[in-house]
Design an enzyme around this catalytic site. Structure first.
Site, PDB file in Angstrom:
ATOM      1  N   GLU A  97      70.292 -29.525  68.451  1.00 13.36           N
ATOM      2  CA  GLU A  97      71.012 -28.956  67.304  1.00 13.36           C
ATOM      3  C   GLU A  97      71.760 -30.046  66.543  1.00 13.36           C
ATOM      4  OE1 GLU A  97      71.982 -26.873  70.535  1.00 13.36           O
ATOM      5  OE2 GLU A  97      72.154 -24.898  69.622  1.00 13.36           O
ATOM      6  N   ASN A 157      80.477 -30.487  67.353  1.00 15.77           N
ATOM      7  CA  ASN A 157      80.118 -29.156  67.839  1.00 15.77           C
ATOM      8  C   ASN A 157      81.265 -28.689  68.735  1.00 15.77           C
ATOM      9  OD1 ASN A 157      79.031 -26.953  69.117  1.00 15.77           O
ATOM     10  ND2 ASN A 157      77.131 -27.972  69.759  1.00 15.77           N
ATOM     11  N   ARG A 183      77.451 -14.017  80.266  1.00 11.05           N
ATOM     12  CA  ARG A 183      77.414 -12.876  79.332  1.00 11.05           C
ATOM     13  C   ARG A 183      76.330 -11.892  79.770  1.00 11.05           C
ATOM     14  NH1 ARG A 183      76.865 -16.433  73.962  1.00 11.05           N
ATOM     15  NH2 ARG A 183      77.495 -18.237  75.179  1.00 11.05           N
ATOM     16  N   HIS A 199      72.058 -19.259  67.472  1.00  7.60           N
ATOM     17  CA  HIS A 199      71.212 -20.383  67.921  1.00  7.60           C
ATOM     18  C   HIS A 199      70.248 -20.819  66.823  1.00  7.60           C
ATOM     19  CE1 HIS A 199      71.791 -19.401  72.466  1.00  7.60           C
ATOM     20  NE2 HIS A 199      72.558 -20.428  72.124  1.00  7.60           N
ATOM     21  N   ARG A 226      78.923 -27.915  63.444  1.00  8.63           N
ATOM     22  CA  ARG A 226      78.230 -26.686  63.828  1.00  8.63           C
ATOM     23  C   ARG A 226      79.217 -25.541  63.668  1.00  8.63           C
ATOM     24  NH1 ARG A 226      75.739 -25.074  69.686  1.00  8.63           N
ATOM     25  NH2 ARG A 226      74.929 -23.059  69.046  1.00  8.63           N
TER      26      ARG A 226
END
Ligand code: ADP
Length: 397
Positions: free
Chosen positions: A382, A11, A241, A181, A93
């Site tokens: 994940e 990832n 963000r 996501h 990923r």
């Protein structure tokens, strides 16, 4: 898969690379690690075995590493710690699969070329996701590599959930809502029916709240709407963000305040969110420990926006049967969960104060017995989702 056959999951983000090794048909975690602060500050590496015991640590105080040097270090580290495990595939990923990739995909030169064309859609992340694919291809061309996309889970959303109200000529160029996501939500969708079989068909809103944060409405385990849109800057306020913003703000920043594209991008991605509002930190733990009113204001804004998004996603679902928290904040912040659930009482959410305060590890229900809408915590994973996809592609090959 023989017991020692293993899948490596990579990832790679803009300033970090995480990796995990899963072994045998049950995909048991063998070890995992991460290298952080690439390019700036002090690059650090740490790795743990399946029990969480440290098996390696290192830092580079003289000068930070770049992705290539980081990958080289990780490959060396993994090779010396394989202890009889044989790497049969690598799963990656990958943030963006565009409209073409609606599921995991074996990565070859052709697919890689197609993904490179998507870089303008995710310029901050996609190049970093693809670089390790190329590195592994060069070093071990016979090891199959699979790409798992953050967008893929959302591809079946209704047309209205994917569209901006822009002219068709713009939409046709790929300017639409994708959602991100997805691997985290797919994992949550896979765990919920194990926790309660009734959840297999339920209307669920899940909140993945980490440094990046989003929410997703799922009906019977499928995504129907999400808070992130064209990019991963939309939706909730995050660590740095801004989340959803009136597009007029961007025009004002450029036109009136004289900011150029780079400055606006830096403002919206790196200087806003919890960090921007508080002026203190992007880290929820730091803000929760602070007495500064600006820290409280940043948390309150995040809670408020989660509540608004929850109402919107419940409307997209036409009801709400369960609420799920995940990600570093969702799994650990007792106070944030309590505040979100307090504001969601109108939807039939009632928290069990003690179960919430116990901050459970693993999948756990934290709502009161009488809560019309059960509330669950599901730890994000994940990496395991990527390992599962990689294994099933490998078995199909
Ligand atoms: P990423 O999106 O980078 O994977 P994580 O999912 O690890 O990030 O989430 C990081 C966030 O989780 C940070 O804001 C951190 O402060 C927050 N967090 C971690 N532990 C706690 C805790 N015990 N209480 C509150 N927030 C926490």
């Amino acid at each position: 898969m023989a017991p020692n056959d293993s899948i490596v999951v990579i990832n790679a983000g803009s300033s970090s690379i995480k990796f995990s090794l899963f072994s045998g048909a049950a995909l048991a975690l063998t070890f995992k690690g991460k290298i952080e602060n690439l390019y700036s500050g002090v690059t650090r590496f740490s790795a743990q075995d399946a029990q969480g015991q440290s098996i390696g640590e290192r830092s580079w105080p003289a000068a930070p590493l770049d992705h290539e040097a980081g990958m080289r270090f990780l490959i060396d580290f993994a090779q010396t710690h394989l202890e009889g495990h044989r790497v049969v595939a690598v799963g990656h990923r990958i943030v963006h699969g565009g409209v073409a990739y609606s599921g995991p995909q074996r990565l070859d030169a052709k697919v890689l070329a197609a993904l490179e064309k998507l870089i303008p859609l995710a310029p901050l992340h996609l190049p970093h996701n693809l670089a390790p694919v190329r590195a592994v291809m060069a070093m071990a061309p016979d090891v199959p590599q699979m790409g798992c996309f953050d967008t893929a889970f959302h591809i079946g959303q209704p047309a209205e959930a994917q569209a901006f109200a822009l002219p068709a000529r713009i939409t046709e160029q790929g300017v639409r809502r994708y959602g991100f996501h997805g691997l985290s939500y797919e994992y949550i969708a896979s765990r919920l029916p194990e926790a309660d079989p009734a959840l297999a068909h339920a209307k669920v809103v899940a909140a993945h709240l980490g440094n990046g944060a989003s929410m997703c409405a799922m009906a019977a385990g499928r995504s129907v709407a999400s808070s992130m849109g064209f990019t991963a800057v939309d939706g909730l306020p995050m660590g740095t963000r801004c989340g959803a913003l009136d597009p007029g703000v961007v025009l004002y920043l450029i036109d009136e305040l004289g900011m150029d594209v780079g400055a606006v991008q830096k403002l919206l991605y790196q200087e806003s969110g919890l960090l921007g509002v508080s002026g203190i930190s992007s880290d929820m733990r730091t803000l929760e420990q602070s007495d500064d009113p600006r820290a409280r204001a940043a948390i309150a804004l995040m809670v408020y926006r989660i509540g608004r998004e929850l109402g919107s996603l419940a409307a997209a679902l036409g009801g709400l049967d369960a609420l799920v928290f995940s990600g570093g904040i969702g799994e650990n912040s007792v106070a944030l969960r309590a505040a979100v659930c307090r504001d969601a009482a109108w939807l039939g959410v009632e928290l069990d104060v003690e179960a919430n305060a116990a901050n459970p590890r693993g999948v756990a229900r934290i709502s009161a017995a009488g809560s019309r809408v059960p509330v669950w915590v599901v730890p994000a994973n994940e990496e395991l989702m990527i390992a599962r996809h990689t294994l099933s592609l490998l078995e199909k090959a």
